[in-house]
Structure formats: C-alpha cells, structure tokens
Design a protein around this motif. Structure first.
Motif, PDB file in Angstrom:
ATOM      1  N   THR A  87       8.312   4.480   8.918  1.00 19.10           N
ATOM      2  CA  THR A  87       8.702   5.696   8.218  1.00 19.10           C
ATOM      3  C   THR A  87       9.320   6.657   9.220  1.00 19.10           C
ATOM      4  OG1 THR A  87       7.916   7.369   6.629  1.00 19.10           O
ATOM      5  CG2 THR A  87       6.523   6.936   8.543  1.00 19.10           C
ATOM      6  N   ARG A  88       9.789   7.776   8.727  1.00 18.30           N
ATOM      7  CA  ARG A  88      10.312   8.834   9.590  1.00 18.30           C
ATOM      8  C   ARG A  88       9.495  10.099   9.391  1.00 18.30           C
ATOM      9  NH1 ARG A  88      14.701   8.148  12.454  1.00 18.30           N
ATOM     10  NH2 ARG A  88      15.020  10.388  12.692  1.00 18.30           N
ATOM     11  N   VAL A  89       9.193  10.767  10.498  1.00 18.32           N
ATOM     12  CA  VAL A  89       8.509  12.060  10.492  1.00 18.32           C
ATOM     13  C   VAL A  89       9.422  13.031  11.215  1.00 18.32           C
ATOM     14  CG1 VAL A  89       6.478  13.346  11.195  1.00 18.32           C
ATOM     15  CG2 VAL A  89       6.245  10.962  10.469  1.00 18.32           C
ATOM     16  N   GLY A  90      10.105  13.859  10.457  1.00 22.47           N
ATOM     17  CA  GLY A  90      11.097  14.745  11.059  1.00 22.47           C
ATOM     18  C   GLY A  90      12.226  13.930  11.666  1.00 22.47           C
ATOM     19  N   PHE A  91      12.459  14.134  12.967  1.00 29.82           N
ATOM     20  CA  PHE A  91      13.515  13.407  13.672  1.00 29.82           C
ATOM     21  C   PHE A  91      13.023  12.084  14.266  1.00 29.82           C
ATOM     22  CE2 PHE A  91      14.738  17.924  13.973  1.00 29.82           C
ATOM     23  CZ  PHE A  91      15.992  17.856  13.372  1.00 29.82           C
TER      24      PHE A  91
ATOM     25  N   GLY B 193       2.549  12.162   2.052  1.00 30.62           N
ATOM     26  CA  GLY B 193       3.022  10.824   1.747  1.00 30.62           C
ATOM     27  C   GLY B 193       3.969  10.301   2.810  1.00 30.62           C
ATOM     28  N   MET B 194       3.775   9.029   3.195  1.00 29.35           N
ATOM     29  CA  MET B 194       4.579   8.444   4.267  1.00 29.35           C
ATOM     30  C   MET B 194       5.158   7.088   3.875  1.00 29.35           C
ATOM     31  SD  MET B 194       2.348   9.487   7.656  1.00 29.35           S
ATOM     32  CE  MET B 194       3.681   9.038   8.775  1.00 29.35           C
ATOM     33  N   GLY B 195       5.380   6.885   2.576  1.00 29.21           N
ATOM     34  CA  GLY B 195       6.030   5.650   2.155  1.00 29.21           C
ATOM     35  C   GLY B 195       5.049   4.532   1.903  1.00 29.21           C
TER      36      GLY B 195
ATOM     37  N   PHE C 244       0.830  -1.202   0.000  1.00 29.79           N
ATOM     38  CA  PHE C 244       0.000   0.000   0.000  1.00 29.79           C
ATOM     39  C   PHE C 244       0.867   1.256   0.000  1.00 29.79           C
ATOM     40  CE2 PHE C 244      -2.204  -3.351   2.272  1.00 29.79           C
ATOM     41  CZ  PHE C 244      -3.495  -3.305   1.773  1.00 29.79           C
ATOM     42  N   ARG C 245       0.364   2.294  -0.625  1.00 29.23           N
ATOM     43  CA  ARG C 245       0.930   3.627  -0.429  1.00 29.23           C
ATOM     44  C   ARG C 245       0.272   4.230   0.803  1.00 29.23           C
ATOM     45  NH1 ARG C 245       1.128   6.424  -6.475  1.00 29.23           N
ATOM     46  NH2 ARG C 245       2.568   4.898  -7.406  1.00 29.23           N
ATOM     47  N   ALA C 246       1.091   4.738   1.703  1.00 24.35           N
ATOM     48  CA  ALA C 246       0.596   5.308   2.953  1.00 24.35           C
ATOM     49  C   ALA C 246       0.600   6.832   2.866  1.00 24.35           C
ATOM     50  CB  ALA C 246       1.461   4.851   4.123  1.00 24.35           C
ATOM     51  N   ARG C 247      -0.483   7.431   3.318  1.00 22.58           N
ATOM     52  CA  ARG C 247      -0.589   8.894   3.304  1.00 22.58           C
ATOM     53  C   ARG C 247      -1.296   9.364   4.566  1.00 22.58           C
ATOM     54  NH1 ARG C 247       0.366  12.663  -0.344  1.00 22.58           N
ATOM     55  NH2 ARG C 247      -0.655  14.690  -0.153  1.00 22.58           N
ATOM     56  N   SER C 248      -0.838  10.491   5.097  1.00 20.65           N
ATOM     57  CA  SER C 248      -1.429  11.090   6.285  1.00 20.65           C
ATOM     58  C   SER C 248      -1.978  12.464   5.936  1.00 20.65           C
ATOM     59  CB  SER C 248      -0.365  11.207   7.381  1.00 20.65           C
ATOM     60  OG  SER C 248      -0.694  12.203   8.321  1.00 20.65           O
TER      61      SER C 248
END
Length: 264
Positions: free
Chosen positions: A69-73, A41-43, A32-36
């Motif tokens: 995934t990574r969100v910022g740090f 987009g979150m990978g 799946f493509r992940a999106r928030s």
C-alpha cells in the motif's frame, strides 16, 4: 485478461495437483481487509497455499503472504513465502523462507535455506546456525502451525521451533471462544495469542489470531503491533477453500469469491 485474474485461475488449476505434491496440504486462498490504528484503511492483503516443486528432494507446498500500500509519499510492502512440508499437520516444517519488507523506517530482505537433514540453516547474508528442532518454522509457517492446534487445547504452550534459536521460545496461549462478524461472514472463533521474540519490536511482539472454531481453522482476524502503523488488523474478506466446508460459519450465504480474483 488482467494479471490478478490470471493468478487466481492459475491457483485454481494448481489446487487440483496438490495431492501429488503433498497429500496433507489443503489448498486455499484468503483475502483480508487491512487496517491500521494510525492510518485507517490500508487496502487488502492476501495469503494462499499452492503447489510447488520439491526442495532438495522434499515434497513441499508453497505458502505466500502479500501486502502492499501507500502511506502518503511512501510505499509499504510486506511479502513472505514459506516452502513447507507436512502442511496441515503438527509435524509441518519449513525448508526455505523468503521475506521482503519495505517501509519508511526499514528495508529488510531475507532468503533462508533450511536443511532438515544437516540440521542447519543459512541465509544469503552469511548468517547461519544449528536447528534446535527437527521441525523448524519461520514467521509465516508459524501461522499454519498455530492453525493445527487441537480445538481442546488449553493454557499456554511453549514452543522452540523457530529456525533461528535466538527467536525461541514462542509462547502460544488459547484465550477464549467468541463469535466474530467479518465481510466474509459471521464465525465462531477461537482466540489465540502468540508472543514472539522479534528485533523489530525491540523485545517481544504479540500477535492475536481469531481462528474459525472448526476443522478449517481459517484466520478470520489477525492483530499485531507494527512499527510505524501502530496496531495492524487483518480481517477476512473472502476465501476459497476447494472441497472443504467450514462449519464455524454461522450465516448460510455462500462466501464471497469474486474479491479473491481481484485482490490476488
């Protein structure tokens, strides 16, 4: 050879042995493509079913979900595994469940053993309880249960099958039929809503599935509200389902399979 490609090759090899483990299981692998709604987009996320060794004498299949995934740090991670019997039928039940969740707001680890014969469950943190049903489910196997619902199901179902009685009941509602375009193709879909009791949502969580309107019941899209990320959407990018034709797919092109090897 890359580890991700090796895992895909192992999946294909194990698929040929599933009949000896549990004849009702249909092996598959989904990406799946992940999106928030908050972060874009979150990978990719992946979900697959493969063979597994029996658990306490029960023939089982192993269903897995992985997202990282990574969100910022920060690293965001969600991994779950469910050892299930009777997969592909309404009588499916979970006999073990693990979950690992990491995000800036919480850290959560679960390892639950479910004894169908003693009608008890327990986890490594010392929690335990009595099963309300002979066919208990967990968060991940509930997705496979929803996929077994007859195509002519109408209205709302009230289901008390979560292994933890405090999480019951779960309310499942068939909303409508539609068509949906995805990177994996265009599908006829059945939209299903599931309302669950979940402490992460401080009450009730709502998950919506767009399932392919055919015998495959592929989860073409999954939407839910997630702490920190807002509305989370998983959209099917590619799938491998050996020996099965998914009639709800409206375009004639073959499904993309290469990304599965890359993303698993």
């Amino acid at each position: 050879m890359r580890p991700l490609l090796i895992r895909f090759i192992v999946f294909v090899a194990l698929a040929s042995t599933l009949g000896a483990q549990d004849a009702s299981v249909q092996p598959e692998s989904l990406v799946f493509r992940a999106r928030s709604s908050r972060f874009g987009g979150m990978g990719r996320a992946s979900m697959w079913v493969a063979a597994a060794e029996p658990v306490r004498g029960e023939p089982v299949a192993l269903a897995r979900f992985e997202f990282r995934t990574r969100v910022g740090f920060f690293t965001v991670e969600d991994k779950a595994a469910s050892w299930i019997t009777g997969a592909g039928t309404e009588s499916l039940a979970a006999v073990r469940y693990t979950k690992r969740e990491r995000n800036p707001l919480m850290t959560r680890d679960e390892d639950v053993s479910i004894d169908l014969h003693r009608h008890r469950w327990s986890d490594r943190d010392g929690r335990n309880g009595t099963l309300e049903t002979s066919r208990p489910l967990d968060e991940l196997s509930f997705i496979y249960f929803v996929r077994t619902l007859p195509r002519d199901t109408a209205g709302q179902l009230v289901v008390s099958r979560h292994f933890d009685a405090a999480r019951n009941p779960v309310r499942v509602t068939i909303l409508r039929r539609d068509t949906l375009a995805t990177p994996a193709g265009r599908f006829r879909v059945l939209e299903v809503e599931m309302r669950v009791r979940d402490p992460r949502y401080k009450g009730e969580g709502i998950i919506r599935f767009d399932l392919s309107d055919d015998s495959c019941r592929l989860p073409v899209r999954i939407r839910s509200s997630v702490p920190l990320a807002g509305t989370s959407t998983l959209t099917l990018e590619s799938y491998v389902r050996p020996g099965a034709a998914c009639a709800a797919r409206l375009d004639a092109a073959a499904p993309r399979t290469l990304p599965v090897a890359e993303a698993l």
